[in-house]
Design an enzyme around this catalytic site. Structure first.
Site, PDB file in Angstrom:
ATOM      1  N   THR A  88      12.598  -4.374 -27.702  1.00 11.57           N
ATOM      2  CA  THR A  88      13.781  -3.935 -28.452  1.00 11.57           C
ATOM      3  C   THR A  88      14.225  -2.520 -28.088  1.00 11.57           C
ATOM      4  O   THR A  88      15.272  -2.071 -28.523  1.00 11.57           O
ATOM      5  CB  THR A  88      13.521  -3.991 -29.984  1.00 11.57           C
ATOM      6  OG1 THR A  88      12.337  -3.229 -30.250  1.00 11.57           O
ATOM      7  CG2 THR A  88      13.316  -5.408 -30.456  1.00 11.57           C
TER       8      THR A  88
ATOM      9  N   THR B 242       5.493   2.371 -18.160  1.00 12.05           N
ATOM     10  CA  THR B 242       5.513   3.650 -18.878  1.00 12.05           C
ATOM     11  C   THR B 242       4.995   4.839 -18.066  1.00 12.05           C
ATOM     12  O   THR B 242       3.931   4.766 -17.464  1.00 12.05           O
ATOM     13  CB  THR B 242       4.648   3.518 -20.152  1.00 12.05           C
ATOM     14  OG1 THR B 242       5.066   2.352 -20.852  1.00 12.05           O
ATOM     15  CG2 THR B 242       4.768   4.750 -21.036  1.00 12.05           C
TER      16      THR B 242
ATOM     17  N   TYR C 146      12.192   1.860  -2.779  1.00 14.76           N
ATOM     18  CA  TYR C 146      13.523   1.238  -2.791  1.00 14.76           C
ATOM     19  C   TYR C 146      14.243   1.584  -1.491  1.00 14.76           C
ATOM     20  O   TYR C 146      14.848   0.742  -0.850  1.00 14.76           O
ATOM     21  CB  TYR C 146      14.390   1.735  -3.954  1.00 14.76           C
ATOM     22  CG  TYR C 146      13.817   1.582  -5.346  1.00 14.76           C
ATOM     23  CD1 TYR C 146      12.721   0.761  -5.594  1.00 14.76           C
ATOM     24  CD2 TYR C 146      14.383   2.253  -6.423  1.00 14.76           C
ATOM     25  CE1 TYR C 146      12.211   0.634  -6.872  1.00 14.76           C
ATOM     26  CE2 TYR C 146      13.884   2.128  -7.700  1.00 14.76           C
ATOM     27  CZ  TYR C 146      12.790   1.328  -7.931  1.00 14.76           C
ATOM     28  OH  TYR C 146      12.288   1.215  -9.196  1.00 14.76           O
TER      29      TYR C 146
ATOM     30  N   GLU D 105       1.265   9.099  -0.614  1.00 12.99           N
ATOM     31  CA  GLU D 105       1.751  10.457  -0.831  1.00 12.99           C
ATOM     32  C   GLU D 105       0.573  11.402  -0.995  1.00 12.99           C
ATOM     33  O   GLU D 105      -0.595  10.971  -0.984  1.00 12.99           O
ATOM     34  CB  GLU D 105       2.693  10.520  -2.040  1.00 12.99           C
ATOM     35  CG  GLU D 105       2.043  10.137  -3.354  1.00 12.99           C
ATOM     36  CD  GLU D 105       3.059   9.978  -4.493  1.00 12.99           C
ATOM     37  OE1 GLU D 105       4.198   9.538  -4.245  1.00 12.99           O
ATOM     38  OE2 GLU D 105       2.704  10.284  -5.638  1.00 12.99           O
TER      39      GLU D 105
ATOM     40  N   HIS E 293       5.182  13.388  -9.607  1.00 14.31           N
ATOM     41  CA  HIS E 293       4.191  12.419 -10.065  1.00 14.31           C
ATOM     42  C   HIS E 293       2.947  13.158 -10.556  1.00 14.31           C
ATOM     43  O   HIS E 293       2.508  14.111  -9.917  1.00 14.31           O
ATOM     44  CB  HIS E 293       3.746  11.495  -8.920  1.00 14.31           C
ATOM     45  CG  HIS E 293       4.759  10.441  -8.594  1.00 14.31           C
ATOM     46  ND1 HIS E 293       4.809   9.838  -7.370  1.00 14.31           N
ATOM     47  CD2 HIS E 293       5.743   9.891  -9.327  1.00 14.31           C
ATOM     48  CE1 HIS E 293       5.785   8.943  -7.377  1.00 14.31           C
ATOM     49  NE2 HIS E 293       6.370   8.963  -8.543  1.00 14.31           N
TER      50      HIS E 293
END
Lengths: 319, 286
Positions: B17, B97, B159, B209, B247
């Site tokens: 939701t 998350t 991507y 990385e 990150h």
């Protein structure tokens, strides 16, 4: 997040218990003890080492390690194992076990990445004396460590980084000349690598990178651009967005908004690829931004940014 | 068969939701993913996007037979969401998350490890099997069906690379984002192993990385356990050491954490190492 280290100044000969000095207790051993997160083993590790004489870091001898599964917690036998391997005298065992338990408690309760006592002095009277130490806190956990968060030393942050934090953005500053606005950390690192790749010989690199997120509004994107440009080292600005969830037209609207407000005095190189890229290009071209260049690929964008810095350097363009 | 998912993968969305939850549920349904419903404590009995909402994962599993879960709840609640999914017997848990405290992940990792569940993430974009299933937030437009397996610690870099591959008609068998956190459920080696045993994968692209030593362990596996060619790229060569670059896991604390060191290890192991993302395509072609 780092807190400044504390260190009780100890005279060079303190470790030998020099009777000339007024210190009343001889030091038998100097130790370094720590509990820290071991990302490879995916557990915590308790660690201790003897320090040689009055020397400091760099002269450690063997270190003793014990992995702790934090789901199950620290068990006394684990501390006993280290104490036994280190040959810590019976008189000091109880104090040592107690201290390590407290250190572990501190690691857990403060959401630390590392908690360290250095040096830990073992005196001839069976006392343990923590004479220095440091604590590194996990930034992701600050939301539930309000007391520690309030003690953050903001004066240690560069201005653009502080401005970004206040705006809910992330900024990393570096010594170069190209400001970067990129979505995603991996893509940002790659963008900065390519700037270095093309600019290294001329001593050109990234000055900063501000990360933007898929959920950012045009206003937030404008704020990000302003923050990157607030860095006075910046001689060219590179915007590199791969639109996946992030929509390139939103980013374009943000760039137009920011340029209206701050009127950048440095060349702007823009590369938008992915979701709604064509629309974004139309928005940017219609806005007639001064000194803006468009690039199709990541490599081309980095190359153009380096060229732009060279150009401004050649003309000694004042800002 | 693709990796990680199987016929009969039926998905629950924990945090359906929320703004992100409902948005990405729509995109997954559009892609054809079999989403069975969602979980949102206190909203059980409602419906969203034509799907039933449950209070708990147990109720959702009992009612729908779901075996996979996608977690899109805020960082403060994500560890509990993962543990709830494990306890309810979910086979594959994908946690998107970002920002979960490391110590929470230490406990969650040990918890998951002792169970029969597999966790991908956290702080990852999830899994995409082009033309088959979308399990996460990877945009569909970057992908094209084919035979290159892609595994990455970074989302947008992945991507970028997949988009370039697809433009050159180099399609992908499975795209997996394992996440940018220092402590995560599944690492490079486990995914490489799956690609090695996957009949649809011919070559593998590994996007690493700075920070940690995972790529070094991956190099060891590539050297001793892999027959499929691996093309690698490591981001962060220009990054200053001692700083976290976006990150949580991207921080250089020792020499082994640097891009240079990792590249050398991968090269020694027999992987083709690209200096720039564009070079990845040249290396695949050659």
């Amino acid at each position: 997040m780092w807190f400044r280290q504390f260190r009780i100044p100890i005279p060079e000969d303190f470790a030998t218990g020099d009777p000339e000095h007024s210190y009343q207790f001889p030091v038998l051993h100097r130790l370094q003890v720590a509990i820290q997160t071991d990302r490879n083993a995916r557990c915590a590790v308790m660690w201790a080492a003897f320090l040689a004489g009055a020397e400091d870091a760099g002269t450690q001898r063997t270190s003793y390690r014990m992995s702790i599964n934090t789901l199950r917690g620290l068990h006394p036998y684990q501390i006993n194992t280290i104490a036994s391997e280190m040959d810590i005298l019976r008189d000091h065992r109880e104090a040592f076990v107690d201290l390590m338990r407290k250190l572990y408690r501190c690691y857990i309760d403060s959401d630390a990445e590392r908690v360290e006592i250095h040096p830990l002095l073992i005196t001839g009277h069976g006392q343990l004396l923590a004479a220095g130490g440091s604590l590194v806190i996990d930034e992701n956990a600050l939301y539930r460590q309000p007391e520690l968060a309030a003690r953050r030393d903001l004066t240690q942050e560069a201005t653009p980084e502080r401005l970004a934090r206040e705006a809910g953005l992330l900024c990393i500053t570096m010594p170069g000349q190209v400001g970067c606005l990129v979505n995603g950390a991996g893509l940002a690192m790659t963008t900065m690598d390519l700037i270095q790749h093309y600019g290294q010989e001329a001593g050109i690199g990234a000055a900063n990178f501000v990360e933007i997120d898929s959920s950012d509004s045009p206003e937030q994107i404008a704020a990000a651009l302003r923050i990157s440009l607030s860095d006075l080292q910046v001689r060219a600005m590179l915007v590199n967005i791969f639109g996946g969830i992030t929509r390139c037209d939103d980013v374009a609207a943000g760039i137009v908004l920011a340029c209206r407000e701050v009127a950048p005095t440095v060349p702007l190189i823009i590369r938008l690829q992915g979701t709604n890229a064509a629309e974004a290009r139309r928005i940017l071209e219609a806005a007639h931004l001064p000194d803006a260049t468009f690039a199709d690929t990541l490599g081309e964008a980095a190359r153009l940014a380096v060229l732009a810095v060279k150009r401004t350097n050649d003309y000694a363009h004042p800002r | 068969m693709p990796i990680l998912v199987r016929d009969g993968t039926r998905v629950l969305i924990q945090g359906i939701t929320g703004r992100q939850g409902s948005f990405h549920t729509r995109l997954m349904l559009d892609y054809g993913t079999d989403v069975a419903g969602g979980v949102s404590p206190g909203k059980g009995g409602d419906w969203i996007e034509g799907l039933p909402i449950f209070d708990t994962v147990f109720q959702a599993v009992n009612a729908t037979g779901a075996n996979t879960s996608l977690i899109l709840v805020p960082a403060a609640h994500a560890p509990d969401a993962i543990i709830e999914a494990v306890d309810a017997g979910i086979e594959l848990i994908v946690c998107i998350t970002e920002g979960i405290p490391v110590q929470d992940m230490l406990r969650v990792y040990q918890y998951v490890r002792a169970s029969g569940s597999r966790l991908i993430g956290p702080n990852c974009p999830g899994i995409l099997i082009p033309g088959h299933i979308k399990l996460g937030i990877i945009p569909a437009m970057i992908a094209r069906r084919g035979h290159i397996g892609v595994v990455s610690r970074s989302g947008t870099l992945m991507y970028e690379v997949c988009f370039a591959l697809s433009a050159r008609h180099l399609g992908q068998s499975t795209i997996v984002g394992i996440g940018g956190d220092p402590v995560k459920g599944t690492g490079f080696i486990e995914i490489l192993e799956m690609f090695e045993n996957d009949l649809e994968t011919e070559k593998v692209v590994l996007l690493g990385e700075i920070g940690g030593t995972e790529e070094l362990e991956a190099a060891e596996y590539i050297q001793h356990g892999m027959t499929r060619p691996v093309i690698a790229f490591i981001a962060g060569e220009s990054a200053p050491s001692g700083r976290r670059i976006g990150h949580a896991g991207a921080i250089v604390e020792q020499e082994q954490h640097t891009a240079r060191y990792k590249r050398a290890a991968l090269e020694t192991a027999g992987a083709a190492v690209a200096r720039t993302p564009a070079e990845i395509i040249d290396l695949i072609d050659s």
